[in-house]
Design an enzyme around this catalytic site. Structure first.
Site, short mmCIF file in Angstrom:
data_model
loop_
_atom_site.label_atom_id
_atom_site.label_comp_id
_atom_site.label_asym_id
_atom_site.label_seq_id
_atom_site.Cartn_x
_atom_site.Cartn_y
_atom_site.Cartn_z
CD GLU A 1 -1.49 -2.31 2.00
OE1 GLU A 1 -0.28 -2.64 1.94
OE2 GLU A 1 -2.33 -3.00 2.60
CB ILE B 1 25.14 -4.89 -20.20
CG1 ILE B 1 26.18 -3.78 -20.31
CG2 ILE B 1 25.44 -5.70 -18.96
CD1 ILE B 1 27.60 -4.27 -20.58
CD1 TRP C 1 20.30 -9.36 -4.64
CD2 TRP C 1 20.34 -9.41 -6.87
NE1 TRP C 1 20.95 -8.23 -5.07
CE2 TRP C 1 20.99 -8.22 -6.44
CE3 TRP C 1 20.25 -9.65 -8.25
CZ2 TRP C 1 21.54 -7.29 -7.31
CZ3 TRP C 1 20.79 -8.72 -9.12
CH2 TRP C 1 21.42 -7.55 -8.66
CD GLU D 1 23.66 -6.16 -3.92
OE1 GLU D 1 23.29 -5.45 -4.83
OE2 GLU D 1 22.91 -6.69 -3.08
CG HIS E 1 20.31 4.71 -14.90
ND1 HIS E 1 19.20 3.91 -14.88
CD2 HIS E 1 21.35 3.93 -14.56
CE1 HIS E 1 19.55 2.69 -14.53
NE2 HIS E 1 20.84 2.67 -14.33
N1 GLN Z 1 22.13 -8.61 -18.45
C1 GLN Z 1 21.46 -7.70 -17.55
C2 GLN Z 1 20.97 -6.48 -18.30
O1 GLN Z 1 21.55 -6.09 -19.27
C3 GLN Z 1 22.38 -7.26 -16.45
C4 GLN Z 1 21.65 -6.51 -15.39
C5 GLN Z 1 22.52 -6.03 -14.26
O2 GLN Z 1 23.71 -6.06 -14.33
N2 GLN Z 1 21.94 -5.59 -13.20
O3 GLN Z 1 19.99 -5.88 -17.88
#
Ligand code: GLN
Ligand code: ZN
Length: 758
Positions: free
Chosen positions: A17, A435, A565, A609, A698
C-alpha cells in the site's frame, strides 16, 4: 516475566500500500493529506498486528527511509533541498529522489546518495556532513507517532539510530572528519531523549549496528564518549546491535553505561553466553532469537532448550525480540495461497515471527505446557523440512561432493584462449556490444503477463517473444554492433527467471521486501538442493543466433548473484547452495556451447553485495564465491569466450578476486566515474579484456560520439587498446527504443573513429 518487543515492522504493507501511495503522490494523483492518511493507516494496522508484544516499535515507519528520517529529526537534510521551498514532506522527498531541472522550470536538485544498509539488500540515503554542519531537533514526527500508538492502547518504544552509527553511516562532503561533529550532535540526542521522557517514554531503542563492524580506536572512543554523555538521560536506553558478531567490540558494548543491550542471537549465539556471564546485574539483555532476515520458521523447542538456562540466570532481565528489524521480511504468510502446502508450513513472515516470539515468551513465563500445541506444530514443521525428499537430493549432493579445482580451470591461459577466440569470432578492434537487455516495452510485459495468466498459449507466447528477439537482432544489426544479444524479453527479472526454472526454488505471491523508497523486491525462496531439470535459455539464444551472422552472446545470471538475491536456506552453509547453483549454471553454459553459441556472458551483478561486514571474513567469502563462478563458467573450450558483468563503483579491494574469475571479458559500469574506476585494473595489471561502460543509460541525455571517444581514450591510457571493448552501462531494459537507438549509434560511431585513429 520476560518482556517481548519488536525492533521494527515492515512498513510497505501486506499489499504494498505504501508503494502505491508514494508513487501516486509523486505523480500528483493524491494529496499530501491522502499520503499521510495511508501512512497513519499502515502504522495503525501494523501496531495492531504487534499488539501481543509488551512494547511496540514507534518511529520505524517511514515514508522513504529510516536513516533519512533520522537526518530530518536531527535537522540534517542537505540545504539544497530547502532552496526551492515546499512542504516538509516535499523537501524530504527531494533529498530522497532528487528533482531534475527539466521537470521544473527551476534548477534541479541532486538526490542524496544511496547505499546498502550493512549487508542487507535494503538501501538508505547517506547523511551528508561537512565541517559546518549544524543540527537542530525536529521531534514532531516521533512524538506524533507515540501519541498515535498510545491512542491505540499500545506501549510505545521509540526507535532511533544512535549518534555514533548515524555519523558512521554518513559521508563528509568536504573531507572533514565526521567524528568531529559528535560533540555538537550529542546535545541534540540529549534534547530528543528529554522530549521523549516528557511524553512518558521509559525505554528507547537506540540502534547502533555499527558495533558489528570493524571500528578503529577513534570510533570506539566515540562510543564511550557518546554514551557517557547520554547516561543522564531519563529514558532507559536499549543499545541495539544486529547483523553480526560484536567480536572485538563486545566488551565495549557490554560496558557502555546504558540500561539494556540487544544482541542478534541468530548470528551470534556463542557471544550471548559470554554476555550473559559478563553483563552487569543492573542491565537488561534483549535477545534477538527469531531470524529477522529470513523466512524460515523457528524451531521453537530448540530455541527453548537454549533459552531456558539463560532465562533461569537472568529472570526478568531477559527480553525477547526478532534478531533485527523485520523490515527485511515480507508481512504475512496468510496472504500466500499458491505456495505448496508442505513448503508453506516451513515458512514464517513478519506476523508469524511475532507469534513465535509470543509463544517463546509464554513458554518461559508459564512453562512449555502452556503452549504445547504451538511447540508441537513447530517441531513437526522442523521435522518435515528436515526429512522431506524435496529438500535433499542425493544426486545433487554427490555431484557437489565431486567438485574438484580442475572443474573451475580453463583449458589454457587467457593469452592462448584469446587467440583461438579471435580466430573464431573475427571481431574488429574496440568491439562493440551491450550488457544484455533491451527495452522492455509495454507489449513485452503484456505478453509475459498474459502467458502467466494462461491467456496465451505456449505456442503464441513463443511466437511473440521470438518476434521481439527478431526485432532486437534487426535493430542491433542496423546499428552495426559487433556482438549481439537476444535482448532478454522473456525475463521478468535476472534472478527470478532462473529460479523459476530450477528445482529447489519456490516463489511467493506477496513476499515483497523494501529495497529502497517505493521499490520492492520479491526474493525467490531457495528451499532445497538445486538442480536444473532442463535447459533454461538455449532455445531462445539458438533462435537469436539463427537470425544473424554476427556472434551472439548468450546471457546467464551467475551463481553468486542468484544466491545473494534469494532468501537462502538456513539448514546448510550459503556456500553449499552456491556450489549447487554453480553446477546448474555450468550445465547451461555447456549446453549453450554445444548449441554453437560462441560467447556466453554470466552476470555477477551482486557478487560484491555478498561481502561480509568484517574485512577479515572477506577472503573466505571471495574464495567460495569465485570458485563457484569458475565452476559455472570455466568448463568451456578455449574458443568459447566467457564474459562477465558487474555494476559496482568499486573494485580496488576485490580486484585480485575478480582476476581469479578468469573471464575472458568483463564489462563494468564506469561512465559516471570518468574511467577512474579502471585505475584498479591498471594498478593490478588486470590481464584480460575489459568493457568499461561508456555512457550512463539512466541519464536522459544522448551521449555524443566525441564524448564516448574521449572516454575510451582515457580508458586506453590505462588498459592496452587491444583489450578494450566498447559498451554502455547496464540496464537498457529500463529505457525506450527511441533513446537507446540514437545513443548506441553514437557509441558505434565512436568505436569506428577509434579504430581509424588509434
Ligand atoms: N544482463 C542484464 C541487463 O543487461 C544485467 C543486469 C545487471 O547487471 N543488473 O539488464
Ligand atoms: Zn549491471
Amino acid at each position: 516475566m520476560v518482556t517481548t518487543h519488536n525492533l521494527g515492522f515492515p512498513r510497505v504493507g501486506a499489499r504494498r500500500e505504501l508503494k502505491f501511495a508514494q508513487e501516486a503522490f509523486w505523480k500528483g494523483q493524491i494529496s499530501e493529506q491522502e499520503l499521510q492518511a495511508t501512512g497513519a493507516d499502515l502504522r495503525r494496522k501494523h501496531w495492531h498486528l504487534q499488539q501481543r508484544l509488551d512494547r511496540v516499535p514507534v518511529g520505524d515507519f517511514s515514508f522513504y527511509d529510516q536513516v533519512l528520517d533520522m537526518s530530518a529529526t536531527l535537522g540534517n537534510l542537505p540545504e539544497r533541498a530547502a532552496e526551492s521551498g515546499g512542504t516538509e514532506l516535499e523537501r524530504y522527498f527531494r533529498v530522497a529522489r532528487g528533482r531534475s531541472g527539466q521537470e521544473t522550470a527551476c534548477c534541479g536538485v541532486q538526490a542524496g546518495e544511496m547505499t546498502k544498509w550493512f549487508d542487507t539488500n535494503y538501501h538508505y540515503i547517506v547523511p551528508e556532513f561537512s565541517r559546518d554542519t549544524r543540527f537542530s531537533l525536529n521531534a514532531n514526527r516521533l512524538i506524533g507517532e507515540i501519541a498515535e500508538a498510545r491512542a491505540q492502547g499500545q506501549t510505545p518504544k521509540p526507535v532511533i539510530i544512535g549518534p555514533v552509527t548515524y555519523l558512521w553511516l554518513g559521508k563528509s562532503k568536504d573531507g572533514s572528519n565526521r567524528l568531529d561533529l559528535l560533540h555538537t550532535l550529542l546535545p541534540l540526542y540529549s534534547e530528543l531523549l528529554e522530549r521523549l521522557a516528557d511524553q512518558g517514554i521509559d525505554w528507547v531503542q537506540v540502534d547502533e549496528p555499527a558495533l558489528v563492524t570493524d571500528l578503529d580506536a577513534d570510533w570506539r572512543h566515540a562510543y564511550s564518549l557518546a554514551y557517557h554523555q547520554l547516561k543522564t538521560a531519563k529514558p532507559k536506553l536499549l543499545l541495539t546491535t544486529y547483523f553480526g558478531e560484536l567480536r572485538d567490540n563486545l566488551q565495549l558494548a557490554c560496558e557502555l553505561p546504558v540500561a539494556g543491550l540487544h544482541l542478534d542471537a541468530v548470528s551470534t549465539p556463542q557471544e550471548v553466553a559470554r554476555v550473559v556471564d559478563w553483563l552487569p546485574p543492573h542491565k537488561q539483555l534483549s535477545l534477538g532469537v527469531i531470524n529477522g532476515r529470513n523466512i524460515w520458521r523457528t524451531n521453537l523447542e530448540h530455541t527453548l532448550d537454549w533459552l531456558e538456562p539463560i532465562h533461569d540466570k537472568l529472570g526478568d532481565r531477559l527480553w525477547l525480540a526478532p534478531s533485527c528489524s523485520l523490515l527485511h521480511v515480507p508481512v504475512d504468510l496468510a496472504s500466500e495461497q499458491k505456495l505448496d502446502p508442505e513448503i508453506r508450513n516451513w515458512l514464517a513472515f513478519a506476523v508469524q515471527k511475532l507469534e513465535e516470539l509470543a509463544t517463546l515468551a509464554t513458554a518461559l513465563n508459564q512453562g512449555r505446557a502452556a503452549v504445547s500445541e504451538a511447540l508441537k506444530a513447530s517441531a513437526s514443521a522442523a521435522l518435515s523440512r528436515k526429512t522431506s525428499s524435496r529438500v535433499c537430493n542425493p544426486d545433487v549432493r554427490s555431484r557437489t561432493e565431486g567438485i574438484t579445482r580442475s572443474l573451475g580451470q580453463r583449458q589454457s591461459p587467457y593469452t592462448q584462449r584469446i587467440v583461438a577466440q579471435q580466430k573464431r569470432l573475427g571481431l574488429p578492434r574496440f568491439p562493440t556490444t551491450t550488457i544484455g537487455s533491451f527495452p522492455q516495452t509495454r507489449d513485452i510485459r503484456q505478453t509475459r503477463l498474459q502467458f502467466r495468466r494462461g491467456e496465451l498459449s505456449e505456442a503464441d507466447y513463443t511466437a511473440r517473444i521470438r518476434e521481439e528477439i527478431r526485432r532486437c537482432v534487426t535493430e542491433q544489426e542496423a546499428l552495426g554492433l559487433d556482438v549481439l544479444v537476444h535482448g532478454e524479453a522473456e525475463r521478468n527479472d535476472m534472478v527470478e527467471y532462473f529460479g523459476e526454472q530450477l528445482d529447489g526454488y519456490t516463489f511467493s505471491q506477496f513476499g515483497w521486501v523494501q529495497s529502497y523508497g517505493s521499490r520492492c523486491v520479491k526474493p525467490p525462496i531457495l528451499f532445497g538442493d538445486i538442480s536444473r531439470p532442463r535447459a533454461m535459455t538455449v532455445d531462445w539464444i539458438r533462435y537469436a543466433q539463427s537470425l544473424t551472422d554476427k556472434p551472439l552472446k548468450g546471457m546467464l545470471t551467475g551463481p553468486v548473484t542468484i544466491l545473494n538475491w534469494s532468501f537462502v536456506r538456513d539448514d546448510q552453509p550459503r556456500q553449499e547452495s552456491c556450489r549447487q547453483l554453480a553446477l546448474a549454471i555450468r550445465d547451461e553454459v555447456l549446453d549453450l556451447e554445444a548449441a554453437g553459441v560462441g560467447i556466453i556472458q554470466i552476470d555477477e551483478a551482486a557478487l560484491r553485495e555478498g561481502l561480509p561486514l568484517r574485512t577479515s571474513d572477506w577472503k573466505d567469502y571471495l574464495d567460495w564465491a569465485i570458485e563457484a563462478f569458475r565452476v559455472a563458467a570455466n568448463g568451456v573450450r578455449d574458443e568459447t569466450q566467457i564474459h562477465t558483468h558487474m555494476c559496482y563503483s568499486e573494485f580496488n579491494d576485490i580486484i585480485e578476486a575478480i582476476a581469479r574469475m578468469d573471464a575472458d571479458v568483463i564489462t563494468i559500469e564506469t561512465s559516471r566515474s570518468d574511467m577512474e574506476l579502471l585505475d584498479a585494473f591498471q594498478d593490478f595489471q588486470y590481464p584480460n579484456d575489459i568493457g568499461p561502460g561508456v555512457y550512463d543509460i539512466h541519464s536522459p541525455n544522448i551521449p555524443d560520439s566525441e564524448q564516448v571517444r574521449l572516454l575510451m581514450k582515457k580508458a586506453a591510457e590505462r588498459i592496452p587498446a587491444e583489450r578494450l571493448w566498447v559498451n554502455p552501462d547496464c540496464g537498457l531494459k529500463t529505457r525506450q527504443w527511441e533513446e537507446v537507438i540514437p545513443a548506441l549509434q553514437q557509441m558505434v560511431a565512436a568505436a569506428r573513429t577509434l579504430r581509424e585513429t588509434t
